[in-house]
Design an enzyme around this catalytic site. Structure first.
Site, PDB file in Angstrom:
ATOM      1  N   GLY A  59       0.855  -1.407  -0.152  1.00 24.67           N
ATOM      2  CA  GLY A  59      -0.054  -0.044  -0.061  1.00 24.67           C
ATOM      3  C   GLY A  59       0.835   1.218   0.138  1.00 24.67           C
ATOM      4  O   GLY A  59       0.719   2.247  -0.931  1.00 24.67           O
TER       5      GLY A  59
ATOM      6  N   GLY B 165      -1.995  -6.143   1.224  1.00 27.87           N
ATOM      7  CA  GLY B 165      -1.954  -7.537   1.719  1.00 27.87           C
ATOM      8  C   GLY B 165      -1.592  -8.643   0.873  1.00 27.87           C
ATOM      9  O   GLY B 165      -0.981  -9.509   1.045  1.00 27.87           O
TER      10      GLY B 165
HETATM   11  P1  ADP Z   1       4.021  -1.122   2.547  1.00 27.52           P
HETATM   12  O1  ADP Z   1       2.459  -0.572   2.878  1.00 27.52           O
HETATM   13  O2  ADP Z   1       4.403  -0.827   0.973  1.00 27.52           O
HETATM   14  O3  ADP Z   1       3.927  -2.809   2.588  1.00 27.52           O
HETATM   15  P2  ADP Z   1       5.010  -0.393   4.955  1.00 27.52           P
HETATM   16  O4  ADP Z   1       3.815  -0.285   5.631  1.00 27.52           O
HETATM   17  O5  ADP Z   1       5.782  -1.777   5.491  1.00 27.52           O
HETATM   18  O6  ADP Z   1       4.979  -0.400   3.208  1.00 27.52           O
HETATM   19  O7  ADP Z   1       6.118   0.669   5.386  1.00 27.52           O
HETATM   20  C1  ADP Z   1       5.724   2.161   5.452  1.00 27.52           C
HETATM   21  C2  ADP Z   1       5.772   2.505   6.579  1.00 27.52           C
HETATM   22  O8  ADP Z   1       7.218   2.521   7.106  1.00 27.52           O
HETATM   23  C3  ADP Z   1       5.752   4.269   6.447  1.00 27.52           C
HETATM   24  O9  ADP Z   1       4.672   4.433   7.376  1.00 27.52           O
HETATM   25  C4  ADP Z   1       6.693   4.810   6.788  1.00 27.52           C
HETATM   26  O10 ADP Z   1       6.836   5.958   7.405  1.00 27.52           O
HETATM   27  C5  ADP Z   1       7.617   3.749   7.721  1.00 27.52           C
HETATM   28  N1  ADP Z   1       8.890   4.076   7.776  1.00 27.52           N
HETATM   29  C6  ADP Z   1       9.817   4.131   6.594  1.00 27.52           C
HETATM   30  N2  ADP Z   1      11.215   4.101   7.116  1.00 27.52           N
HETATM   31  C7  ADP Z   1      11.129   4.472   8.195  1.00 27.52           C
HETATM   32  C8  ADP Z   1      11.957   4.838   8.994  1.00 27.52           C
HETATM   33  N3  ADP Z   1      13.549   4.982   8.930  1.00 27.52           N
HETATM   34  N4  ADP Z   1      11.596   5.101  10.463  1.00 27.52           N
HETATM   35  C9  ADP Z   1      10.431   4.672  10.695  1.00 27.52           C
HETATM   36  N5  ADP Z   1       9.460   4.425  10.107  1.00 27.52           N
HETATM   37  C10 ADP Z   1       9.705   4.272   8.638  1.00 27.52           C
HETATM   38 MG    MG Z   2       1.763  -0.025   4.708  1.00 26.32          MG
END
Ligand code: ADP
Ligand code: MG
Length: 389
Positions: A346, A369
């Site tokens: 997402g 997901g």
């Molecule tokens: P996706 O939805 O693409 O699977 P995630 O939900 O795993 O991705 O990751 C996104 C989240 O990770 C975002 O809210 C982002 O702010 C957080 N994030 C990325 N890098 C950092 C960091 N260095 N420290 C804290 N949060 C982080």
């Molecule tokens: Mg996410």
């Protein structure tokens, strides 16, 4: 091979229950703020209509707790009415006598849109009675709601077990893309991971271990790996219970000759001063919120040589303008590399959309997901129950 709608013959006059993902954002006036999800279902809908099926279209919308007038599918039906004039009807019920009567009156090549599936508790519980009511409406089931295929709900998992079934064009495309990526990998294959949920992401990393030539790890999850290497991570986010797993990944990668790239500098946030600084060493009080310029250069160099890329997880707290540069630069590098590229998740997809290079990415997996499950190499339950050829 799963049966697709192309494999359905002689469907003229047949009642088809089509599960779509019309989970679109609405404002309080019922205006659709982003119709992408409806528009992406159009190829499947048009295909079935052209072949004169009677289409009974159903979807969830939001997370209602019982009936909720702000989460009605009526605005979606109105949207469809504009595309298919005089062909679309809306029934303000999910199942029951009114729906049955409306289906009986439905002409060939017409659409009946049902009310939000999640107004019924039985939907998410995959309740047998609700499944029976839904499946009594149709002769054939078609699933095109990729975003919920990792769930065992009545309208996908339950009904598929009750009648002949097939997948629509959206799901077919998602499956093809992931098959291509993991069956016939092109090398160098570079996997990029970021985001914050380390435990979830470790499963993804393990799935690419046999295929990847290099694994880039950034974002919040990188700090668990840096800690595992004994590096100082200041106040950065860390999953202490995953340190051993991270160590294992590093060891396995070494044995298999897979290169692991971790950040070598950071844009750190100093909470005390509400300030962002560029740094190599993360001192106490500093939290790494984005990758630094040296890391961007290091990652970019690897990405530019790739022939295939899968990417999940932003490389920093991209929602905050001070910490989005790393993610944006990496998105641009992926686009420029010319590699066959898939982005799933997402946040990752919205970050790529914000980067302005989305068109140059081969596939943005819409499922959240569900995409992550495919990346993990898992079989999605709602797809598993669809008929095979
Ligand atoms: P996706 O939805 O693409 O699977 P995630 O939900 O795993 O991705 O990751 C996104 C989240 O990770 C975002 O809210 C982002 O702010 C957080 N994030 C990325 N890098 C950092 C960091 N260095 N420290 C804290 N949060 C982080
Ligand atoms: Mg996410």
């Amino acid at each position: 091979m799963k049966r697709t709608i192309r494999d359905l013959k002689n469907i003229e006059g047949k009642r088809i229950l089509l599960r779509c993902d019309f989970n679109v954002p609405l404002d309080n006036y019922g205006d659709i703020l982003d119709a992408t999800r409806i528009i992406s279902a159009m190829p499947t809908i048009s295909y079935l209509l052209k072949r004169k099926a009677k289409l009974i279209v159903c979807s969830h919308l939001g997370r209602p707790n019982g009936y909720d007038k702000y989460l009605s599918l009526f605005p979606v039906a109105v949207f469809l009415m504009k595309y298919f004039p005089n062909k679309v009807k809306f029934c303000p019920k999910v199942v029951g006598p009114e729906v049955t009567a409306a289906v009986e009156k439905l002409g060939d090549g017409e659409i009946l849109v049902l009310e939000n599936l999640r107004f019924k508790k039985g939907e998410e519980e995959n309740d047998a009675e609700f499944v029976a009511q839904l499946s009594a409406l149709a002769d054939i089931y078609v699933d095109d709601a990729f975003g919920v295929t990792h769930r065992k709900h009545a309208s996908n998992y339950g009904v598929a077990l009750k009648m002949p079934s097939a997948i629509g064009f959206l799901i077919e495309k998602e499956l093809k893309v992931f098959d291509k990526a993991f069956q016939s990998t092109q090398h160098p294959f570079v996997a990029i991971f970021g985001g914050a949920k380390v435990a979830d992401k470790l499963k993804l990393i393990n799935n690419v271990m046999d295929k990847a030539d290099a694994i880039i790890i950034g974002g919040g999850m990188a700090y668990t790996f840096l800690q595992a290497q004994g590096k100082n991570i200041g106040n950065s986010i860390v999953s202490l219970d995953q340190i051993d797993e991270a160590k294992k990944v590093l060891e396995t990668a070494k044995e298999k000759g897979i290169e692991i790239l971790l950040p070598v500098d950071h844009i750190a946030y100093i909470k005390e001063k509400d300030k962002a600084v560029k740094t190599v060493a993360l001192e106490k009080g500093m939290a790494g919120f984005d990758i630094g310029p040296k890391t961007i250069a290091l990652f970019t160099e690897k990405i530019m040589k790739a022939k295939q890329i899968v990417w999940n997880g932003p490389l920093g707290k991209y929602e905050d303008a001070r910490f989005k540069k790393g993610t944006m630069k990496i998105a641009k590098a992926v686009a420029k590399s010319g590699a066959y590229s898939i982005v799933g998740g997402g946040d990752s997809v919205s970050a790529v959309n914000a980067s302005g290079v989305a068109e140059k990415i081969n596939h943005l997996s819409t499922g959240g997901g569900a995409s992550l499950k495919l990346m993990e190499g898992k079989i999605l339950p709602a797809i598993e129950v669809i008929d095979t050829l």
